[in-house]
Write an enzyme that holds these catalytic residues in place. Structure first.
Site, short mmCIF file in Angstrom:
data_model
loop_
_atom_site.label_atom_id
_atom_site.label_comp_id
_atom_site.label_asym_id
_atom_site.label_seq_id
_atom_site.Cartn_x
_atom_site.Cartn_y
_atom_site.Cartn_z
N ARG A 1 1.10 10.78 12.50
CA ARG A 1 2.24 10.32 11.69
C ARG A 1 3.22 9.56 12.57
O ARG A 1 3.12 9.54 13.79
CB ARG A 1 2.95 11.52 11.04
CG ARG A 1 2.22 12.19 9.90
CD ARG A 1 2.13 11.32 8.64
NE ARG A 1 3.41 10.67 8.34
CZ ARG A 1 4.44 11.25 7.74
NH1 ARG A 1 4.36 12.51 7.38
NH2 ARG A 1 5.54 10.57 7.49
N ARG B 1 -8.25 8.17 3.25
CA ARG B 1 -9.25 7.10 3.09
C ARG B 1 -9.94 6.81 4.42
O ARG B 1 -11.18 6.78 4.50
CB ARG B 1 -8.56 5.82 2.58
CG ARG B 1 -9.46 4.58 2.58
CD ARG B 1 -8.67 3.32 2.30
NE ARG B 1 -7.68 3.03 3.32
CZ ARG B 1 -7.91 2.35 4.44
NH1 ARG B 1 -9.12 1.89 4.70
NH2 ARG B 1 -6.95 2.12 5.31
N ARG B 2 -9.14 6.59 5.46
CA ARG B 2 -9.73 6.31 6.77
C ARG B 2 -10.55 7.50 7.26
O ARG B 2 -11.60 7.32 7.88
CB ARG B 2 -8.64 5.95 7.78
CG ARG B 2 -8.02 4.58 7.52
CD ARG B 2 -6.89 4.28 8.49
NE ARG B 2 -6.31 2.96 8.23
CZ ARG B 2 -5.02 2.69 8.32
NH1 ARG B 2 -4.16 3.64 8.65
NH2 ARG B 2 -4.57 1.47 8.06
N LYS C 1 0.82 -1.22 0.00
CA LYS C 1 0.00 0.00 0.00
C LYS C 1 0.85 1.26 0.00
O LYS C 1 0.34 2.36 -0.25
CB LYS C 1 -0.98 0.01 1.18
CG LYS C 1 -0.38 0.14 2.55
CD LYS C 1 -1.46 0.06 3.61
CE LYS C 1 -0.91 0.14 5.02
NZ LYS C 1 -0.30 1.43 5.36
N ASP C 2 2.18 1.14 0.25
CA ASP C 2 3.08 2.29 0.20
C ASP C 2 3.73 2.46 -1.18
O ASP C 2 4.46 3.42 -1.39
CB ASP C 2 4.20 2.13 1.24
CG ASP C 2 3.70 2.23 2.66
OD1 ASP C 2 2.60 2.77 2.87
OD2 ASP C 2 4.40 1.74 3.57
N CYS D 1 -1.74 8.69 -1.91
CA CYS D 1 -2.35 8.93 -0.61
C CYS D 1 -2.97 10.33 -0.55
O CYS D 1 -3.55 10.71 0.46
CB CYS D 1 -1.35 8.75 0.52
SG CYS D 1 -0.10 10.02 0.53
N ARG E 1 3.13 5.81 16.85
CA ARG E 1 1.68 6.05 16.86
C ARG E 1 1.05 5.47 18.13
O ARG E 1 0.20 6.11 18.76
CB ARG E 1 1.04 5.44 15.62
CG ARG E 1 1.50 6.10 14.33
CD ARG E 1 0.84 5.49 13.10
NE ARG E 1 1.43 6.05 11.89
CZ ARG E 1 0.82 6.13 10.72
NH1 ARG E 1 -0.42 5.69 10.60
NH2 ARG E 1 1.41 6.64 9.67
#
Length: 311
Positions: free
Chosen positions: A150, A132-133, A84-85, A243, A156
């Site tokens: 971040r 998205r989230r 996904k990155d 993103c 996190r």
């Protein structure tokens, strides 16, 4: 070329705990097949810039660029990425040589005090830097306050534990890979919180002219995962995805039939959430990408807007 004839394979990797786990995982699998493997740890711009949203400073490709330079210069031979990155378009001369079997693709709800999203009080602060989230959370709970989050996974979690947030949303795969599954209070059903394209899958990048490495990595590939994420990434590619766009795409495979769901939202809340779904018989990457392209067309027809240039 047999493993005994192949020189040491050097893996370029970010130095976060999760990235190192992923690189060590690939290293162990290759060593089990007789290859000699070493790691080259690197810090990327994405790891260094922590005070700005990724969507404002160049996207998730910032986690990949330095690794690609190491491949270009011959300091490393392969790079292991959370898929996904990885940008939807690789630079000329590079190829995705292998997609491995997917871990849990879902999003995880993590909170010290609340058991799930519904249990959060009105106006609670939820941390995520994923657009998205953000749009999917806003659709589920418009009353929540979504704040940027971040840093690597450990950072996190520390910010959450320090009381900066009531809850945060993370990829379940990363927590599970690092043995932190106990931190997951609830997992979101994909119907409620549709995952990002490629979430939970690992991809291995090489220089496209290194057929010897492509051959060495072939036994690590998982075809059903590869077809699924190819369709998901095709949605993003067709939408101009990065993103900087609030886009979700998630596929599930059953008996050669790929079910593909996608969603697009407006961060400013000025347009309704657009959700579409379709399925097709898929046995090749071309068929998977065609399904993704068709889904993207339906998103646009429903009012979704493609990515705008980064400013």
């Amino acid at each position: 070329m047999s493993p005994s004839q192949t020189p040491t394979i050097i893996i370029a990797t970010r130095e976060s705990r999760l990235a190192l786990w992923q690189a060590e995982h690939v290293k162990a699998l290759l060593e089990a097949r007789g290859h000699s493997v070493q790691l080259l740890g690197m810090t990327t711009k994405g790891d260094q810039i922590l005070d700005k949203s990724l969507s404002k400073v160049g996207g998730k490709g910032l986690f990949v660029k330095e690794l690609e330079v190491a491949l270009e210069e011959g300091r490393a031979h392969i790079a292991v990425h959370s898929l996904k990155d990885v940008p939807m378009e690789l630079p000329e001369g590079f190829a995705l040589a292998c997609v491995m079997e997917r871990e849990d693709p879902r999003d995880a709800f993590v909170s010290p005090h609340y058991e799930n999203l519904d249990a959060l009080p009105q106006g609670a602060v939820v941390g995520t830097s994923s657009l998205r989230r953000q749009v999917l959370l806003q659709a589920l709970r418009p009353d929540l306050k979504i704040e940027p989050l971040r840093g690597n996974l450990d950072t996190r979690l520390r910010k959450l534990d320090d009381g900066q947030y009531d809850a945060i949303v993370l990829a379940a795969a990363g927590l599970k890979r690092l043995g932190l599954e106990a931190r997951i209070r609830a997992t979101f059903a994909p119907t409620a919180m549709l995952p990002a394209a490629g979430q939970g899958a690992l991809g291995i990048e090489v220089r496209s002219d290194r057929q010897d490495l492509i051959d060495a990595l072939a036994p690590l590939a998982h075809q059903a995962t590869w077809l699924t994420v190819a369709a998901e990434r095709a949605v993003s590619r067709a939408m101009g995805g990065s993103c900087s766009m609030p886009l979700a795409a998630h596929g599930t495979f059953t008996n050669d039939v790929l079910q593909l769901d996608a969603a697009w939202g407006d961060v400013d809340g000025q347009a309704p959430l657009v959700r579409v779904a379709d399925n097709a018989a898929v046995t090749t990457l071309a068929q998977a990408e065609a399904l993704g392209d068709a889904i993207a067309q339906r998103l646009r027809a429903g009012g979704a807007r493609g990515a705008e240039p980064l400013i």
